[in-house]
Design a protein around this motif. Sequence first.
Motif, short mmCIF file in Angstrom:
data_model
loop_
_atom_site.label_atom_id
_atom_site.label_comp_id
_atom_site.label_asym_id
_atom_site.label_seq_id
_atom_site.Cartn_x
_atom_site.Cartn_y
_atom_site.Cartn_z
N LYS A 56 36.64 46.34 34.57
CA LYS A 56 38.01 46.75 34.86
C LYS A 56 39.02 45.75 34.30
CE LYS A 56 36.50 48.85 39.21
NZ LYS A 56 36.53 48.75 40.69
N LEU A 57 38.71 44.45 34.41
CA LEU A 57 39.64 43.43 33.92
C LEU A 57 39.77 43.49 32.40
CD1 LEU A 57 38.61 40.38 36.16
CD2 LEU A 57 40.71 41.72 36.31
N VAL A 58 38.67 43.71 31.72
CA VAL A 58 38.72 43.80 30.24
C VAL A 58 39.45 45.07 29.81
CG1 VAL A 58 37.33 44.08 28.15
CG2 VAL A 58 36.68 42.39 29.89
N GLU A 68 41.29 36.53 26.76
CA GLU A 68 41.24 35.62 27.90
C GLU A 68 41.51 36.38 29.21
OE1 GLU A 68 43.40 32.02 27.66
OE2 GLU A 68 42.88 31.63 25.56
N ILE A 69 40.72 36.05 30.22
CA ILE A 69 40.85 36.66 31.56
C ILE A 69 40.96 35.53 32.58
CG2 ILE A 69 39.74 38.06 33.33
CD1 ILE A 69 38.34 39.60 31.12
N HIS A 70 41.85 35.68 33.56
CA HIS A 70 42.04 34.69 34.60
C HIS A 70 41.52 35.24 35.94
CE1 HIS A 70 44.59 31.79 32.34
NE2 HIS A 70 44.89 32.88 31.63
N ILE A 71 40.60 34.51 36.51
CA ILE A 71 40.09 34.85 37.85
C ILE A 71 40.46 33.70 38.77
CG2 ILE A 71 38.05 35.35 39.24
CD1 ILE A 71 36.70 36.42 36.75
N LEU A 72 41.36 33.95 39.69
CA LEU A 72 41.92 32.86 40.49
C LEU A 72 41.29 32.69 41.86
CD1 LEU A 72 45.71 33.47 39.64
CD2 LEU A 72 44.11 31.89 38.52
#
Length: 621
Positions: A56-58, A68-72
């Motif tokens: 889903k994030l991509v 680039e993906i940020h997982i906080l």
Amino acid sequence: MKFMKLGSKPDSFQTNANNVRFVATELATDIIIHVGEVKFHLHKFPLLSKSARLQKLVAATNDESNNEIHILNIPGGPAAFEICAKFCYGMTVTLNAYNVVAARCAAAFLEMHESVEKGNLIYKIEVFLDTSIFRSWKDSIIVLQTTKSLLPWSEDLKLVSHCIDSIASKASIDASMVEWSYTYNRKKLPSENGLDTHWNGVKKQQSVPKDWWVDDLCELEMDLYEQLIMAIKAKGRMSGKVIGEALKAYTYRRLRGFGRGSLIHEGDVMKSRSLLETIIWLLPAEKGSVSCSFLLKLLRAASLLDSGEMVKKELIKRIGRQLEEASVPDLLIPSMSREDTVYDIDMVLSIVEEFVMQDDGAAQTSPKLSEMLGETRSPAIVSGSSKIGVAKLVDGYLAEIAKDPKLPLSKFVDLAEMLSADSRPVHDGLYRAIDTYLKEQPGLSKSERKKICGLMDCKKLSADACTHAVQNERLPLRVVVQVLFFEQVRAAAAAAGRTGNHGGSYGSSSSGVTTNTEDDWDGVPTVEDLRSLKCMKLVGGGESERSSDSIAAGRNHGNDKAGNGKVKGIMMPKKILGKLLSSKGQGGENSSSDTSGSPDSANQDETKKGTPSRNTRYSVS
């Protein structure tokens, strides 16, 4: 400790100087994932094949050039994400009790379900938990401790409840069935030290104590510990005494200075107060599940930490039900109010009142407390030995608090009068307390001295106490006369018993002597009192007539042989004797309202009865 390895490929994750994690492979990475302060240079295919969330994030990234993906907020942080990433690559991952919860929460965050791929990470971790972790006593405790930092994920995933049920079930089984190693803090058994003894070549079986699980659970924080104790109670297989022992061990471990009666505050006082109050509400309902001494220490701590009134009342009720077990030092609770007294007298008054109420069948817990504790308490029946024991305890406590020069007389009297007359077959302890108070309060008025001495029944003093009392200048003269009178009656009754005369007891010989008016309490004895003393029959039937010269001889030769029919009595001190005899003349000049006649008329009566003349001095023996 149990562990599980996932994957077969070697671990090829590496880290450079810029805190960047990457896979050592010839294939170029095509995605950068930011987890906290760490960058992961990875490949999309192995990750997206197992994580629905990464898919889903991509897909949500519109710019194809932006990889680039940020997982906080992934639970477990970079370490937990790395476990999940290694699993996606098929690398070897070692799971154990310390990291399995973080890996399970991270896998749930990344949505690594069976619907994405069969044999996914969530499924494998669940199998590991059920078949390994939850079957181990120590691993279950370790896992439960790690859930604390992973809330609310660990709670939502039922990991906390599964751990608690596993531990509670193991703690509740029959101790004879315990085969695993337990207790981090206990001394090792002889068999573990290689010192096991054998008898005829047969190894002795080591018995497991019923409270084998107590020390291990002391490592848990209060919220988890509370849930565990409640779960153990709900199983219904653990006795109240063992649960009480567990709560006692936890209290001593978590509240520093508790055993010494002075808490050492470390950090938040509110946290200490909350811990103490939780322990109190967790106490089993059964009488005797914890000692009275421990309950009084809890009450002392509740006073120091300024706990709520409901908590203190609950403790007072519990203490009142087993007060006979207490000791005087346990009751010496420091006063935290603005009063000048050293000790909290009102709290002890409430405790004794609770004990007395049991005898009346009125010791009921309030409905609100019953609802909180899930119980209904019935009135207790107080035995005669318990009453006597509590009376001795109260008298000892009175003797201690009487040393406080600021103790009000009213509180001393209220506490002494709270117990019934049959609770004190002997008044020696009460006399000691009264004497201590008179010593510390030399400025008491006549009425105050009368009030405190009126608590004591002279008929119930032992011979040793009587000997001390007649020489005690702090006592009012009237009390000394009473002591002498009843001691002579007791001696006469004892002699009559030996000679076959089994008449009435001394307890009912003369009730009028114990009744005094305000005027004559500290005043001189009446003519009737003197006549009673002079005319008192000795053991052998002869009158108690002696000259003053016989006083010394009486002290040296008071122990007459049984054949002479005499026993040793209390020798009246010369000083008091002089007061008594000199006061006889004063009574003629200043007759009080309770004096029935003048010295002359008394002498005439005595002459008619054949008693010695007025000038003869007497020694009451």
